[in-house]
Scaffold this motif. Structure first.
Motif, PDB file in Angstrom:
ATOM      1  N   ARG A  89       0.828  -1.217   0.000  1.00 41.30           N
ATOM      2  CA  ARG A  89       0.000   0.000   0.000  1.00 41.30           C
ATOM      3  C   ARG A  89       0.858   1.261   0.000  1.00 41.30           C
ATOM      4  O   ARG A  89       0.500   2.268  -0.615  1.00 41.30           O
ATOM      5  CB  ARG A  89      -0.929   0.004   1.217  1.00 41.30           C
ATOM      6  N   ALA A  90       1.980   1.208   0.685  1.00 42.15           N
ATOM      7  CA  ALA A  90       2.827   2.397   0.832  1.00 42.15           C
ATOM      8  C   ALA A  90       3.967   2.446  -0.184  1.00 42.15           C
ATOM      9  O   ALA A  90       4.740   3.408  -0.183  1.00 42.15           O
ATOM     10  CB  ALA A  90       3.412   2.429   2.244  1.00 42.15           C
ATOM     11  N   PHE A  91       4.055   1.442  -1.054  1.00 42.87           N
ATOM     12  CA  PHE A  91       5.262   1.258  -1.857  1.00 42.87           C
ATOM     13  C   PHE A  91       5.537   2.424  -2.802  1.00 42.87           C
ATOM     14  O   PHE A  91       6.655   2.957  -2.835  1.00 42.87           O
ATOM     15  CB  PHE A  91       5.159  -0.049  -2.649  1.00 42.87           C
ATOM     16  N   VAL A  92       4.561   2.833  -3.582  1.00 43.50           N
ATOM     17  CA  VAL A  92       4.809   3.878  -4.585  1.00 43.50           C
ATOM     18  C   VAL A  92       5.276   5.162  -3.907  1.00 43.50           C
ATOM     19  O   VAL A  92       6.316   5.740  -4.273  1.00 43.50           O
ATOM     20  CB  VAL A  92       3.553   4.128  -5.437  1.00 43.50           C
ATOM     21  N   ASP A  93       4.538   5.614  -2.901  1.00 44.33           N
ATOM     22  CA  ASP A  93       4.923   6.847  -2.203  1.00 44.33           C
ATOM     23  C   ASP A  93       6.249   6.672  -1.470  1.00 44.33           C
ATOM     24  O   ASP A  93       7.075   7.596  -1.428  1.00 44.33           O
ATOM     25  CB  ASP A  93       3.833   7.250  -1.205  1.00 44.33           C
ATOM     26  N   GLY A  94       6.455   5.491  -0.893  1.00 48.15           N
ATOM     27  CA  GLY A  94       7.684   5.255  -0.147  1.00 48.15           C
ATOM     28  C   GLY A  94       8.917   5.261  -1.024  1.00 48.15           C
ATOM     29  O   GLY A  94       9.969   5.792  -0.640  1.00 48.15           O
ATOM     30  N   VAL A  95       8.812   4.686  -2.210  1.00 43.61           N
ATOM     31  CA  VAL A  95       9.952   4.689  -3.131  1.00 43.61           C
ATOM     32  C   VAL A  95      10.246   6.109  -3.606  1.00 43.61           C
ATOM     33  O   VAL A  95      11.411   6.515  -3.711  1.00 43.61           O
ATOM     34  CB  VAL A  95       9.690   3.736  -4.313  1.00 43.61           C
ATOM     35  N   TRP A  96       9.196   6.885  -3.874  1.00 42.10           N
ATOM     36  CA  TRP A  96       9.409   8.294  -4.233  1.00 42.10           C
ATOM     37  C   TRP A  96      10.127   9.033  -3.103  1.00 42.10           C
ATOM     38  O   TRP A  96      11.059   9.812  -3.347  1.00 42.10           O
ATOM     39  CB  TRP A  96       8.068   8.973  -4.516  1.00 42.10           C
ATOM     40  N   ARG A  97       9.691   8.805  -1.875  1.00 39.95           N
ATOM     41  CA  ARG A  97      10.308   9.492  -0.739  1.00 39.95           C
ATOM     42  C   ARG A  97      11.785   9.123  -0.613  1.00 39.95           C
ATOM     43  O   ARG A  97      12.645  10.005  -0.456  1.00 39.95           O
ATOM     44  CB  ARG A  97       9.572   9.127   0.548  1.00 39.95           C
ATOM     45  N   MET A  98      12.091   7.842  -0.706  1.00 38.91           N
ATOM     46  CA  MET A  98      13.477   7.409  -0.574  1.00 38.91           C
ATOM     47  C   MET A  98      14.329   7.919  -1.728  1.00 38.91           C
ATOM     48  O   MET A  98      15.492   8.300  -1.541  1.00 38.91           O
ATOM     49  CB  MET A  98      13.544   5.889  -0.482  1.00 38.91           C
ATOM     50  N   ALA A  99      13.762   7.957  -2.928  1.00 38.90           N
ATOM     51  CA  ALA A  99      14.506   8.457  -4.081  1.00 38.90           C
ATOM     52  C   ALA A  99      14.843   9.936  -3.923  1.00 38.90           C
ATOM     53  O   ALA A  99      15.867  10.410  -4.446  1.00 38.90           O
ATOM     54  CB  ALA A  99      13.706   8.229  -5.357  1.00 38.90           C
ATOM     55  N   GLY A 100      13.991  10.661  -3.203  1.00 38.89           N
ATOM     56  CA  GLY A 100      14.240  12.081  -2.994  1.00 38.89           C
ATOM     57  C   GLY A 100      15.297  12.375  -1.948  1.00 38.89           C
ATOM     58  O   GLY A 100      15.693  13.535  -1.779  1.00 38.89           O
ATOM     59  N   GLU A 101      15.765  11.335  -1.263  1.00 41.89           N
ATOM     60  CA  GLU A 101      16.742  11.510  -0.186  1.00 41.89           C
ATOM     61  C   GLU A 101      18.168  11.165  -0.606  1.00 41.89           C
ATOM     62  O   GLU A 101      19.081  11.195   0.218  1.00 41.89           O
ATOM     63  CB  GLU A 101      16.340  10.629   1.004  1.00 41.89           C
ATOM     64  N   THR A 102      18.376  10.835  -1.890  1.00 44.26           N
ATOM     65  CA  THR A 102      19.680  10.363  -2.339  1.00 44.26           C
ATOM     66  C   THR A 102      19.841  10.626  -3.827  1.00 44.26           C
ATOM     67  O   THR A 102      18.856  10.838  -4.543  1.00 44.26           O
ATOM     68  CB  THR A 102      19.820   8.845  -2.069  1.00 44.26           C
ATOM     69  N   ASP A 103      21.081  10.596  -4.294  1.00 47.07           N
ATOM     70  CA  ASP A 103      21.335  10.665  -5.732  1.00 47.07           C
ATOM     71  C   ASP A 103      21.233   9.291  -6.390  1.00 47.07           C
ATOM     72  O   ASP A 103      21.266   9.192  -7.622  1.00 47.07           O
ATOM     73  CB  ASP A 103      22.733  11.243  -5.992  1.00 47.07           C
ATOM     74  N   VAL A 104      21.140   8.237  -5.590  1.00 46.01           N
ATOM     75  CA  VAL A 104      21.004   6.885  -6.123  1.00 46.01           C
ATOM     76  C   VAL A 104      19.603   6.713  -6.698  1.00 46.01           C
ATOM     77  O   VAL A 104      18.611   7.110  -6.087  1.00 46.01           O
ATOM     78  CB  VAL A 104      21.266   5.836  -5.021  1.00 46.01           C
ATOM     79  N   ARG A 105      19.512   6.110  -7.868  1.00 47.72           N
ATOM     80  CA  ARG A 105      18.214   5.844  -8.481  1.00 47.72           C
ATOM     81  C   ARG A 105      17.593   4.587  -7.868  1.00 47.72           C
ATOM     82  O   ARG A 105      18.256   3.559  -7.754  1.00 47.72           O
ATOM     83  CB  ARG A 105      18.374   5.602  -9.983  1.00 47.72           C
ATOM     84  N   PHE A 106      16.319   4.669  -7.517  1.00 51.09           N
ATOM     85  CA  PHE A 106      15.542   3.486  -7.174  1.00 51.09           C
ATOM     86  C   PHE A 106      14.752   3.108  -8.430  1.00 51.09           C
ATOM     87  O   PHE A 106      13.791   3.795  -8.789  1.00 51.09           O
ATOM     88  CB  PHE A 106      14.594   3.764  -6.010  1.00 51.09           C
ATOM     89  N   ALA A 107      15.173   2.048  -9.097  1.00 49.00           N
ATOM     90  CA  ALA A 107      14.582   1.661 -10.376  1.00 49.00           C
ATOM     91  C   ALA A 107      13.747   0.398 -10.183  1.00 49.00           C
ATOM     92  O   ALA A 107      14.284  -0.687  -9.931  1.00 49.00           O
ATOM     93  CB  ALA A 107      15.677   1.429 -11.417  1.00 49.00           C
ATOM     94  N   VAL A 108      12.425   0.547 -10.284  1.00 52.50           N
ATOM     95  CA  VAL A 108      11.495  -0.554 -10.015  1.00 52.50           C
ATOM     96  C   VAL A 108      11.403  -1.442 -11.258  1.00 52.50           C
ATOM     97  O   VAL A 108      11.165  -0.962 -12.369  1.00 52.50           O
ATOM     98  CB  VAL A 108      10.113  -0.017  -9.616  1.00 52.50           C
ATOM     99  N   GLU A 109      11.571  -2.733 -11.039  1.00 48.86           N
ATOM    100  CA  GLU A 109      11.728  -3.693 -12.130  1.00 48.86           C
ATOM    101  C   GLU A 109      10.398  -4.334 -12.524  1.00 48.86           C
ATOM    102  O   GLU A 109       9.570  -4.658 -11.661  1.00 48.86           O
ATOM    103  CB  GLU A 109      12.708  -4.782 -11.685  1.00 48.86           C
ATOM    104  N   ASN A 110      10.222  -4.545 -13.824  1.00 47.61           N
ATOM    105  CA  ASN A 110       9.065  -5.305 -14.298  1.00 47.61           C
ATOM    106  C   ASN A 110       9.202  -6.771 -13.897  1.00 47.61           C
ATOM    107  O   ASN A 110      10.279  -7.359 -13.983  1.00 47.61           O
ATOM    108  CB  ASN A 110       8.927  -5.198 -15.816  1.00 47.61           C
TER     109      ASN A 110
END
Length: 242
Positions: A89-110
């Motif tokens: 339930r929290a995944f989409v928003d949580g990944v956006w939040r974590m991505a905004g805290e670093t220069d590392v890309r969080f790339a969600v895989e198919n």
């Protein structure tokens, strides 16, 4: 082996192998062999549910920390399993939040539906196809597009300029996630690589092939060398390769 074959770098799959979980050990190996770590794959498989933590957010935090310490550009992450309800339930928003805290890309895989004979199970949430949700970056895996029987080029188009990472492999549409050497299956590997070479793609292309059927180390090396040669031939010199 990666250095000897001429690979530019590696992606680390954080696994049950203790070395894959040890950032300092990985740093020493990268320095020893002169092969940088370009991406970290978070431990989000069934077999790695207890690696680093049983809490999925802690896993992502540790993957981000590992990537930052190793100088890797990307953390690859799968969508949650459906039974991880709160996390999903929290995944989409949580990944956006974590991505905004670093220069590392969080790339969600198919990923893909799980199939057995004529039955199909939706194992991932919000969706096995990440393009149905809003993420900053995607990973496309061509073995997974084969397993899901997806139109690969259409998925690539949907990802657009948010494509951040590529797993190049092949498959024949089997329910098994085959990870064949590119060019040995039905996926448009050459077309995908050609698109990357002309589209301004600035991520990494990682060879992710299964060599467990190799009968010897020489056969394993030959498969990896063939995969690298195929990728370089069709990608050209305009994108990073690993």
């Amino acid at each position: 082996m990666a250095g000897r074959l001429g690979y530019d770098g590696v992606e680390i799959m954080v696994w049950t192998d203790p070395v894959s979980q040890d950032v300092e050990a990985l740093r020493r190996l990268a320095d020893q062999h002169g092969v940088p770590v370009l991406a970290v794959h978070a431990p989000c498989l069934l077999i790695t549910q207890r690696v680093w933590s049983t809490d999925p957010w802690t896993k992502l935090q540790r993957a981000r920390s590992a990537a930052e310490r190793l100088g890797a550009a990307t953390v690859v992450v799968h969508p949650p399993f459906r039974w991880q309800r709160g996390y999903a339930r929290a995944f989409v928003d949580g990944v956006w939040r974590m991505a905004g805290e670093t220069d590392v890309r969080f790339a969600v895989e198919n990923m893909y539906p799980w199939r057995y004979r004529d039955r199909e199970m939706q194992a991932y949430a919000p969706d096995w196809d990440p393009t149905n949700d809003d993420y900053r970056h995607f990973t496309i895996d061509l073995s997974h597009t084969a397993t899901s029987r997806t139109d690969t080029l259409a998925m690539l188009d949907r990802m657009g300029d948010r494509l951040g990472h590529v797993h190049i492999a092949d498959g024949n549409g089997s329910a098994k996630d085959e990870h064949l050497v590119p060019g040995r299956g039905t996926q448009p590997c050459a077309e995908v690589l050609g698109h990357l070479a002309t589209s301004g793609f600035d991520g990494h292309v990682v060879v992710e092939v299964n060599t467990r059927r190799a009968m010897s180390s020489a056969e394993r090396e030959a498969d990896l060398a063939e995969a690298l040669a195929f990728t370089r031939l069709h990608l050209g010199a305009t994108a990073h390769r690993s």
